[in-house]
Enzyme design. Sequence first.
Site, PDB file in Angstrom:
ATOM      1  N   PRO A 303      27.801 -26.874  18.130  1.00 21.37           N
ATOM      2  CA  PRO A 303      29.022 -26.527  18.857  1.00 21.37           C
ATOM      3  C   PRO A 303      30.236 -26.501  17.927  1.00 21.37           C
ATOM      4  CG  PRO A 303      28.457 -28.824  19.238  1.00 21.37           C
ATOM      5  CD  PRO A 303      27.380 -28.266  18.342  1.00 21.37           C
ATOM      6  N   TYR A 341      39.508 -10.114  22.125  1.00 24.90           N
ATOM      7  CA  TYR A 341      38.573 -10.286  23.244  1.00 24.90           C
ATOM      8  C   TYR A 341      39.240 -10.172  24.612  1.00 24.90           C
ATOM      9  CZ  TYR A 341      36.842 -12.964  19.251  1.00 24.90           C
ATOM     10  OH  TYR A 341      36.510 -13.369  17.990  1.00 24.90           O
ATOM     11  N   CYS A 368      54.720  -6.038  14.898  1.00 27.13           N
ATOM     12  CA  CYS A 368      55.035  -4.624  15.125  1.00 27.13           C
ATOM     13  C   CYS A 368      53.878  -3.892  15.795  1.00 27.13           C
ATOM     14  CB  CYS A 368      55.382  -3.977  13.805  1.00 27.13           C
ATOM     15  SG  CYS A 368      56.805  -4.762  13.073  1.00 27.13           S
ATOM     16  N   GLU A 369      53.450  -4.382  16.922  1.00 27.81           N
ATOM     17  CA  GLU A 369      52.390  -3.709  17.683  1.00 27.81           C
ATOM     18  C   GLU A 369      52.648  -3.958  19.153  1.00 27.81           C
ATOM     19  OE1 GLU A 369      48.355  -3.806  16.693  1.00 27.81           O
ATOM     20  OE2 GLU A 369      48.707  -4.237  14.573  1.00 27.81           O
TER      21      GLU A 369
END
Length: 440
Positions: A303, A341, A368-369
């Site tokens: 894990p 995701y 910048c997106e």
Amino acid sequence: MTLTEVLPSIAGSLHTKLEPDVWPRSACAGPDGLSIAGISVNELAARFGTPAYILDEDEVRRRCLDYRVALPDFEIAYAGKALMCRAVLRLMAEQGFSLDVCSAGEVAAARAAGFPAERILLHGNAKTSEDWKAALGYQVGRIVVDSLDEIQQLGSLARYPQRVLIRVTPGVDGHTHKAIATGVEDQKFGFSLRSGAAMAAVDAVLAQPGLRLAGLHCHIGSQVASVAGYELAARRMVEFIGRIRDRHGVVVGSLDLGGGHAVPYLPGEQEFDLTGYAQRVRVAVNYTASALGIPALKLTIEPGRALVANAGVTLYRVVTVKGPYVAVDGGMSDNMRVALYGARYLVRLAGRPSGAPIRTVSVVGRHCEAGDVLATDVPLPSDVRPGDVLAVPVTGAYHHSLASNYNQVCRPPIIGVRDGFARPLVRRETEEDLLARDVG
Ligand SMILES: Cc1ncc(COP(=O)(O)O)c(C=O)c1O
Ligand SMILES: N[C@@H](CCCC[NH3+])C(=O)O
């Protein structure tokens, strides 16, 4: 139920515990805002700046204890890719855990932390010559082989009998995001059981005098919520051990069932049923093994997320509020999981209480997106303003380790908190750090 219904604002919830499934158990909402391990987030933000990854060290210990108690007979190998720094590696070593690494860099970090080499497993579907050098140089205990090329390379490099596990793709769907589903056929990891590639890998390992077949490995994916896939994978792996015995007369003695146990990211999301996992996987392994006359197997799990995710909280400061967009001083450079995701997060106004009505906003980053979004449709008090401290829980795993320098932004520090004390575990990156690498 909508998020707005689930989340009251901090106002009116003096000293109440927060949603226990997503916050560290020490997190507390009081009249001056949120505290973690007895330290106010305002103090943390003032001392260490924002954004900052806060890590509740005792919460990590508690999660480790949960695993130890549920699985006393299993080897637990922490998957270091989830969160890697010396303090966390030392903590895992103290728990008696083993460690899963997958690059020369991760071997170097383990070495720097003094993690015992014999308890390290090296993974990777494309190990480079640097990875081999680091792993063999530190004499890691086990190497998980993932291709025929690799079996040959390692066979000729190993100067002592190297213990290897073979990574098998059991053809099991863990029902998780496609990008992190690794148990299904037709992908880059492992040797397929169905096609016969896994048996060809066994033949190849047994033909190499420098390699000793120490076990089999499978990992069906990450953020896997249901136990059923593990059960099926365990059964298939034990049946395969039976076929190896029939073909070669070799009885494989250990089985590593990988990691991937899901954590809740939002309040009310299903907790991974660790007790059910322990019971059902044990039964699947023991029943299949005894039906085939295979002696008791030594079991390992790996894990990562489940040990550290819920111990982490990221603190941001609001930079500007424009209509429904609350923009903070971090973003996709410190949390790639939303873009990768479509992960969903809870955000709280953490620095002060507010009695203002709740409105639904998007919390966005500074990059910048247009896709640089941390959370959409989150309820926040309508008086949230520049300078406010916001907190995002469940950021202990795959946040720091996936962070980038996009837009030449410096990566945040990791601040360990415990019993009212805070200490940097990883310092904030500086512009000098970034410029020092630019040598052209
Ligand atoms: C081989 C292997 N083991 C263990 C893990 C740990 O996964 P998680 O952090 O989801 O437990 C991963 C990552 O998915 C992995 O690739
Ligand atoms: N990076 C993924 C997990 C990858 C697991 C690594 N094998 C996440 O953030 O969910």
